[in-house]
Design a protein around this motif. Structure first.
Motif, PDB file in Angstrom:
ATOM      1  N   LEU A  39       0.759  -1.215   0.125  1.00  0.00           N
ATOM      2  CA  LEU A  39      -0.140   0.065  -0.071  1.00  0.00           C
ATOM      3  C   LEU A  39       0.872   1.251  -0.052  1.00  0.00           C
ATOM      4  O   LEU A  39       2.189   1.219   0.503  1.00  0.00           O
ATOM      5  CB  LEU A  39      -1.054  -0.047   1.194  1.00  0.00           C
ATOM      6  CG  LEU A  39      -1.972  -1.209   1.426  1.00  0.00           C
ATOM      7  CD1 LEU A  39      -2.550  -0.874   2.941  1.00  0.00           C
ATOM      8  CD2 LEU A  39      -3.037  -1.018   0.487  1.00  0.00           C
ATOM      9  N   ASP A  49      -1.950   5.267   3.131  1.00  0.00           N
ATOM     10  CA  ASP A  49      -3.386   4.436   3.266  1.00  0.00           C
ATOM     11  C   ASP A  49      -2.935   3.498   4.476  1.00  0.00           C
ATOM     12  O   ASP A  49      -3.814   3.140   5.261  1.00  0.00           O
ATOM     13  CB  ASP A  49      -3.347   3.648   2.025  1.00  0.00           C
ATOM     14  CG  ASP A  49      -4.084   4.645   0.796  1.00  0.00           C
ATOM     15  OD1 ASP A  49      -4.163   5.689   1.156  1.00  0.00           O
ATOM     16  OD2 ASP A  49      -4.088   4.118  -0.346  1.00  0.00           O
ATOM     17  N   ARG A  96       0.421  -4.158   4.149  1.00  0.00           N
ATOM     18  CA  ARG A  96      -0.907  -3.775   4.467  1.00  0.00           C
ATOM     19  C   ARG A  96      -1.226  -4.318   6.101  1.00  0.00           C
ATOM     20  O   ARG A  96      -1.169  -5.415   6.297  1.00  0.00           O
ATOM     21  CB  ARG A  96      -2.174  -4.417   3.713  1.00  0.00           C
ATOM     22  CG  ARG A  96      -1.911  -5.912   3.498  1.00  0.00           C
ATOM     23  CD  ARG A  96      -3.174  -6.190   2.575  1.00  0.00           C
ATOM     24  NE  ARG A  96      -3.227  -7.732   2.658  1.00  0.00           N
ATOM     25  CZ  ARG A  96      -3.971  -8.486   1.507  1.00  0.00           C
ATOM     26  NH1 ARG A  96      -4.364  -7.506   0.616  1.00  0.00           N
ATOM     27  NH2 ARG A  96      -3.936  -9.606   1.616  1.00  0.00           N
ATOM     28  N   PRO A 143      -8.021  -1.174   3.318  1.00  0.00           N
ATOM     29  CA  PRO A 143      -7.475  -0.122   2.325  1.00  0.00           C
ATOM     30  C   PRO A 143      -7.374  -0.610   0.992  1.00  0.00           C
ATOM     31  O   PRO A 143      -7.950   0.262   0.089  1.00  0.00           O
ATOM     32  CB  PRO A 143      -6.022   0.209   3.012  1.00  0.00           C
ATOM     33  CG  PRO A 143      -6.015  -0.298   4.256  1.00  0.00           C
ATOM     34  CD  PRO A 143      -6.823  -1.290   4.498  1.00  0.00           C
ATOM     35  N   ALA A 200      -9.823   1.203  -2.168  1.00  0.00           N
ATOM     36  CA  ALA A 200      -9.423   1.561  -3.224  1.00  0.00           C
ATOM     37  C   ALA A 200     -10.233   1.083  -4.267  1.00  0.00           C
ATOM     38  O   ALA A 200     -10.458   1.699  -5.348  1.00  0.00           O
ATOM     39  CB  ALA A 200      -7.901   1.263  -3.427  1.00  0.00           C
ATOM     40  N   PHE A 215      -9.867   8.855   1.312  1.00  0.00           N
ATOM     41  CA  PHE A 215      -9.688   7.824   0.276  1.00  0.00           C
ATOM     42  C   PHE A 215     -10.627   8.365  -0.922  1.00  0.00           C
ATOM     43  O   PHE A 215     -10.970   7.411  -1.780  1.00  0.00           O
ATOM     44  CB  PHE A 215     -10.323   6.612   0.643  1.00  0.00           C
ATOM     45  CG  PHE A 215      -9.214   5.573   1.399  1.00  0.00           C
ATOM     46  CD1 PHE A 215      -8.520   4.690   0.708  1.00  0.00           C
ATOM     47  CD2 PHE A 215      -9.001   5.748   2.825  1.00  0.00           C
ATOM     48  CE1 PHE A 215      -7.497   3.843   1.490  1.00  0.00           C
ATOM     49  CE2 PHE A 215      -7.886   5.065   3.226  1.00  0.00           C
ATOM     50  CZ  PHE A 215      -7.209   4.135   2.665  1.00  0.00           C
TER      51      PHE A 215
END
Length: 796
Positions: free
Chosen positions: A512, A516, A542, A547, A551, A671
């Motif tokens: 990531l 994030d 991550r 996250p 996305a 986001f």
């Protein structure tokens, strides 16, 4: 690695076609990624003669040519090249041809009001070089009307993927050796001619880091003329994807690509005092040939003189001491570096090069003298000059090893019986030696061969992997035993359950952007970042699956999706207490946007809420085998969630099995998501394992008597979770109460402020005889008593 067919045939005497060579390379384990035929790019280009050249009526710098392309009728072409003139022979691109350098298609068009039927081409436009000052001018005897590809003799280029364990094939000669061993021709020996020195080397050479640079060989060649390299050399470098620079640089690149032996040429005038290999000093800097400055550490090897660093050893030379057109005296460096140190340096500096790829895999330590001789011979032949005597500082490791081998291993490990004499012939063709007792001597260019299984691999792949018969694995009699582990079975169940409930599985990156990852790091420990990431947007491991799913939500919503149900089952990565990565199996789910579209029966579109997320969490935990009836709903879902619309599911006060709820608006803004999103995270590693049970299940015995239900309504504090009341009632008489279900939550007229009315249905199951009124009354008293402990009052 790329090389032309002509270059390969410099080292391999063969009549095989490029297709046969590619097939054999694949058969012996050298994967061919592609074959490029430059002739395909020259389709539509033909040799043509300029008959007349007149000034363009509407442009001073253009000419109108009449051109004979061998078709009978002259063609009119508008041209802006300064060297275009009547009588010259060049290359004409006809309408429909695609220009290699630019990729545009030629068409019949009007240029400044004059029709043009194609284009007379330059070297640069046909991607044959960098010259674009004028159009190509061919010899007077060039056959007009002949396709230029046929006249030019375009050479096919083979692109081979070299695996890290085959450093010997990082040169064209090594690939030729393998093909010869496989019977596709005869290997031409390396023609090494030792060039004697005519004077002592004026530059002292030494190695001050024998561990990192065991051997450093060098010599000076004075009086060289550094210009353009000859066409044959440029053609070979171009086929490998290299840009010809100058004769001295091209020669070092040629020897590296042909024989896998990196080397470096220094402009002697830029060096001061002695030149030597040493460890860098912490904080020392060097400006490399790529124009970037690098800060070094004491673990790195450098080539330096008395004034400072000139070269990141084994990786890239320095800009200051590189050869130029004015170079007249050159110092050649051929060295052996520790592969591990070169690899570590390259990773720390995030710097890669052709030299690094070869040194970190392991170059042939026995090829130093031969490599220096080849370089000297080519430089003297092409650039002239007079070489000095050679200085050899240090000594390279021998590189050879002896492996005890049993030829029967070819059948036991490789699955194919190969006669002993054939195995000896294969090994001999690959450069291995062997005695009567099958002690195999591994050549210095094969650092990847360490034991007998490696010998088997060499023998079997040259014998032919296609010659190994397919044999089924032995199978025991009876019912096949399951091969999936309990963890794999759990993952399969959860995937099926989530999909059956209407969600789509997503597969996202484990890497990531740091921002994030940081948004989900609170409560999960520090973010685990990579030292050498694929890109800056994939730098952190991550700490949560959400996250990546968010996305995916953003991408889909941006493309018009109104509602999404996505889940992913994978690992999240946390920084463990010992400093190592801690991987934990997790299921993440997002419910974004509309749950149901607007309609005549429902009116406005319905969006997902926290209760939808809770329902998914409970259903999936039940599928995973968690004791959902014992779970407690508590807060503290984390700062990523809306504080009033989220919770955790816990087994006891500390063991968190899941968290769910609406995501915080600030997180959604980060986001760039403009719709409400409910999320679920199941921490599958926290689910307690099942107790060991027997193979057979207990026989199912349905109750003989009908169950009895009773309804109770309680006034409770408005802040009391309904689940706490249900759990308390269910636990007050486990022998008789089998189920408790909440069926009403009322707040309004008749209910005091700050309170709510909760109605539950209690199911009681009699055993051997029906309940009496007294027994039912006793159970009811237990129910009201358990509720009273929570402050609940039975409504009248």
């Amino acid at each position: 690695m790329k090389f032309s067919l002509t270059w390969l045939k410099d080292h391999l005497d063969t009549e095989a076609t490029v297709e046969e060579i590619a097939a054999k390379l694949n058969a012996i384990g050298l994967e061919v990624e592609g074959i490029e035929n430059p002739a395909d790019q020259l389709t539509g280009f033909t040799i043509a003669k300029v008959l007349t050249a007149e000034r363009h009526p509407n442009a001073d710098k253009l000419q109108v040519l009449t051109v004979d392309a061998g078709t009978g009728d002259p063609l009119q072409v508008v041209c802006g090249a300064p060297n275009a003139r009547a009588g010259m022979i060049g290359v004409l691109g006809l309408p429909g041809a695609v220009v290699p350098n630019g990729g545009f298609e030629l068409k019949k068009s009007a240029i400044r009001g004059v029709e043009s039927n194609g284009m007379m081409c330059s070297v640069a436009e046909l991607a044959l070089g960098d010259d674009h000052d004028g159009i190509i001018e061919l010899p007077a005897d060039a056959p007009v009307g002949t396709p230029f590809a046929e006249y030019h003799g375009a050479d096919p280029v083979i692109d081979v993927a070299i695996t890290p364990n085959r450093p010997d094939c990082m040169g064209v000669y090594g690939i030729a050796r393998d093909l010869a061993a496989a019977g596709l021709g005869t290997l031409r020996p390396v023609a090494v001619q030792q060039v004697p020195g005519f004077f002592p080397c004026p530059m002292p050479i030494r190695t001050d880091d024998p561990e990192g640079c065991p051997a450093f060989y060098g010599r000076v060649i004075r009086g060289v003329k550094n210009g353009a390299s000859p066409k044959w050399l440029q053609d070979r470098l171009t086929s490998a994807g290299q840009r010809p620079i100058s004769a001295l640089v091209d020669i070092t690149n040629y020897v590296m690509l042909a024989y896998g032996r990196p080397a470096h040429a220094y402009d002697l005038a830029q060096l001061s005092g002695a030149i030597f290999a040493r460890r860098a000093q912490d904080g020392e800097t060097v400006l490399a040939l790529n124009g970037k400055e690098y800060t070094l550490t004491s673990e790195m090897i450098v080539i330096a003189d008395d004034k400072g660093v000139h070269d990141i050893a084994g990786i890239m030379g320095g800009e200051h001491s590189g050869c130029s057109e004015t170079t007249t005296d050159v110092l050649l460096e051929v060295a052996y570096f520790d592969p591990t140190r070169i690899g570590d340096t390259g990773r720390k500096l995030n710097l890669t090069s052709d030299a690094r790829q070869r040194f970190e895999r392991g170059v042939d330590p026995a090829f130093l003298d031969a490599g220096l001789a080849l370089l000297t011979e080519l430089i003297v032949e092409i650039c002239g000059g007079e070489p000095s005597e050679i200085i050899r500082a240090g000594e390279a490791p021998s590189g050879t090893k002896v492996v005890a081998y049993d030829p029967a291993l070819a059948e036991r490990l490789g699955g194919v019986a190969i006669p002993d004499d054939q195995q000896r012939a294969i090994l001999r063709a690959l450069g291995f030696g062997s005695d009567a007792r099958w002690n195999v001597i591994v050549p210095s260019w094969r650092p990847d061969v360490d034991g007998a299984p490696d010998i088997v691999e060499e023998v079997v792949r040259i014998h032919g992997l296609d010659n190994i018969a397919s044999v089924a694995l032995p199978r025991a009699d009876g019912v096949a035993r399951p091969t999936a582990t309990p963890a794999q079975q759990l993952e399969r169940r959860l995937r099926r359950a989530a999909a059956s409930r209407g969600s789509h599985e997503a597969v996202t990156w484990s890497f990531l952007p740091e921002a994030d990852a940081a948004a989900f790091s609170e409560g999960n420990g520090a973010v685990w970042t990579l030292a050498n990431p694929i890109s800056e947007d994939m730098k952190a491991m991550r700490p949560s699956l959400l996250p990546g799913l968010l996305a995916a939500v953003r991408r889909n919503v941006d493309r018009g999706a109104s509602g999404l149900r996505l889940f992913e089952l994978g690992r999240r990565y946390l920084r463990g207490t010992s400093g190592h990565s801690d991987e934990r199996l997790t299921l993440g789910m997002v419910l974004a946007g509309e749950k149901a579209p607007r309609g005549w029966a429902t009116g406005k579109a319905q969006v997902f809420d926290a209760f939808d997320a809770k329902a998914e969490a409970m259903a999936l935990l039940a599928e995973a085998g968690a004791p959902v009836e014992n779970l407690q709903v508590l807060g503290e879902a984390g700062p990523q969630f809306h504080p009033g619309q989220s919770a955790t599911l816990r087994l006891g006060p500390k063991t968190v099995l899941a968290r769910f709820g609406m995501l915080h608006p600030a997180l959604l803004k980060q986001f760039d998501i403009g719709v409400p999103v409910a999320a679920v995270e199941l921490f599958l590693d926290a689910i307690p394992g099942k107790k060991a049970a027997g193979f057979a299940r207990n026989a199912y015995a349905p109750p003989a008597l009908q169950a009895v239900t009773r309804d109770f309504a309680f006034l409770v504090d408005a802040a009391l979770p309904a689940g706490d009341l249900v759990r308390a009632i269910k636990g007050c008489d486990k022998a008789n109460i089998v189920a408790v279900r909440l069926f009403d939550d009322f707040r309004g007229q008749g209910v005091p402020d700050g309170q709510k009315s909760l109605a539950v249905e209690v199911t009681m199951q009699p055993g051997e005889k029906s309940f009496t009124e007294a027994e039912l009354k006793a159970i009811a008293e237990k129910v009201t008593g358990a509720a009273a402990k929570l402050g609940a009052v039975l409504r009248g």
